[in-house]
Design a protein around this motif. Structure first.
Motif, short mmCIF file in Angstrom:
data_model
loop_
_atom_site.label_atom_id
_atom_site.label_comp_id
_atom_site.label_asym_id
_atom_site.label_seq_id
_atom_site.Cartn_x
_atom_site.Cartn_y
_atom_site.Cartn_z
N ALA A 28 0.67 -1.23 0.05
CA ALA A 28 0.15 0.05 0.13
C ALA A 28 0.83 1.16 0.04
O ALA A 28 0.45 2.27 -0.34
CB ALA A 28 -1.06 -0.15 1.29
N LEU A 174 -6.17 -5.36 -1.32
CA LEU A 174 -7.07 -4.45 -0.97
C LEU A 174 -7.00 -3.26 -0.01
O LEU A 174 -7.42 -2.16 -0.26
CB LEU A 174 -8.32 -5.25 0.15
CG LEU A 174 -8.97 -6.50 -0.57
CD1 LEU A 174 -9.67 -7.15 0.34
CD2 LEU A 174 -10.09 -5.96 -1.72
N ALA A 175 -5.91 -3.14 0.62
CA ALA A 175 -5.37 -2.25 1.35
C ALA A 175 -4.78 -1.06 0.40
O ALA A 175 -4.91 0.06 0.69
CB ALA A 175 -4.30 -2.65 2.46
N ALA A 178 -7.62 0.73 -1.30
CA ALA A 178 -8.39 1.45 -0.38
C ALA A 178 -7.40 2.85 -0.33
O ALA A 178 -8.05 3.98 -0.37
CB ALA A 178 -8.39 0.81 0.88
N VAL A 181 -8.44 5.42 -3.23
CA VAL A 181 -9.59 5.64 -3.62
C VAL A 181 -9.85 7.10 -3.54
O VAL A 181 -10.57 7.76 -4.34
CB VAL A 181 -10.72 5.07 -2.42
CG1 VAL A 181 -12.02 5.89 -2.27
CG2 VAL A 181 -10.74 3.71 -2.59
#
Length: 258
Positions: A28, A174-175, A178, A181
């Motif tokens: 991330a 997924l992190a 996120a 976004v």
């Protein structure tokens, strides 16, 4: 974050072993650093509308080199050489380690540079805040492409690729999504399209590398960054133009704050 900036930019941070270890275990951090890099390379677009578009474009290309260096472009060049070699994955990887610049590298670098200049030229014709939003989202999307490779890739050999890939998986992806976004929702749908282009480019590179190279390595990460940046910027500009967004500068700012 410091380790990511140390790897993804020429900023004088993140060059300690501790920062590096934290970075390679945190995919991330790629898109998170993209906000900083994107904000810096987008500065020339503050002059969009005040200066001729070619001048803004040249300043943008110069800022990309100044802020990010040539490390990732070198990965693109190596992948370009490997793409034109006829042989098995081991032979292609040998070509990538060769310091001689081949026709594949020249073609890959030249095509991407020309495509990036054309995309920036189109962005410079947009309202400044729109152009800045698209440039930042394209940079975040490019870094999201690298994070995607880290989470889905299969390393071809020991090196940077295997170091980043080991221990990463769907949860880390997924992190990373996120984190990206905010860049995607600034001026939807254009910025969303730009950000999502990054993972799509990563999927294409991963599939090609698995077939042609036996997996991904450090050069694939660099190529993903360069290819995703130019693809994301083109997609973002095209999406904005197709939907003919009527917001303008203040409309984009008001929409973002709301």
């Amino acid at each position: 974050m410091r380790g990511a900036l140390g790897f993804l930019s020429r900023l004088p941070v993140g060059h300690t072993e501790q920062a590096w270890d934290a970075f390679v275990g945190t995919p991330a951090a790629f898109p998170l650093a993209g906000y900083v890099v994107g904000g810096l390379v987008a500065l020339p677009f503050l002059a969009a509308g005040l200066l001729p578009a070619p001048v803004v474009t040249a300043a943008y290309l110069g800022s990309v080199v100044l802020v990010t260096g040539v490390n990732h472009a070198d990965g693109l060049a190596d992948l370009g050489d490997a793409a034109v070699v006829h042989g098995d994955p081991a032979e292609r990887r040998d070509v990538m380690r060769d310091t001689t610049v081949g026709v594949g590298a020249v073609l890959a670098l030249g095509t991407v540079l020309l495509a990036l200049a054309l995309a920036a030229l189109a962005a410079a014709e947009l309202p400044p805040l729109v152009a800045i939003a698209l440039v930042v989202s394209a940079e975040v999307g490019a870094k999201l492409a690298m994070a995607t490779l880290a989470c889905i890739g299969r390393p071809s050999h020991e090196g940077f690729g295997s170091t980043v890939v080991d221990g990463s998986g769907p949860r880390q992806l997924l992190a990373s999504l996120a984190v990206a976004v905010p860049a995607a929702v600034v001026a939807v749908p254009a910025t969303a399209a730009a950000v999502l282009t990054g993972p799509l480019v990563a999927l294409a590179i991963s599939g090609w590398a698995n077939r042609r190279l036996g997996g991904i390595g450090g050069d694939a990460f660099g190529a993903a960054n360069e290819l995703a940046r130019v693809a994301a910027l083109h997609v973002g500009v095209a999406t904005w133009s197709l939907f003919d967004m009527p917001l303008g500068d203040w409309g984009v700012l008001a929409w973002t704050l709301s």
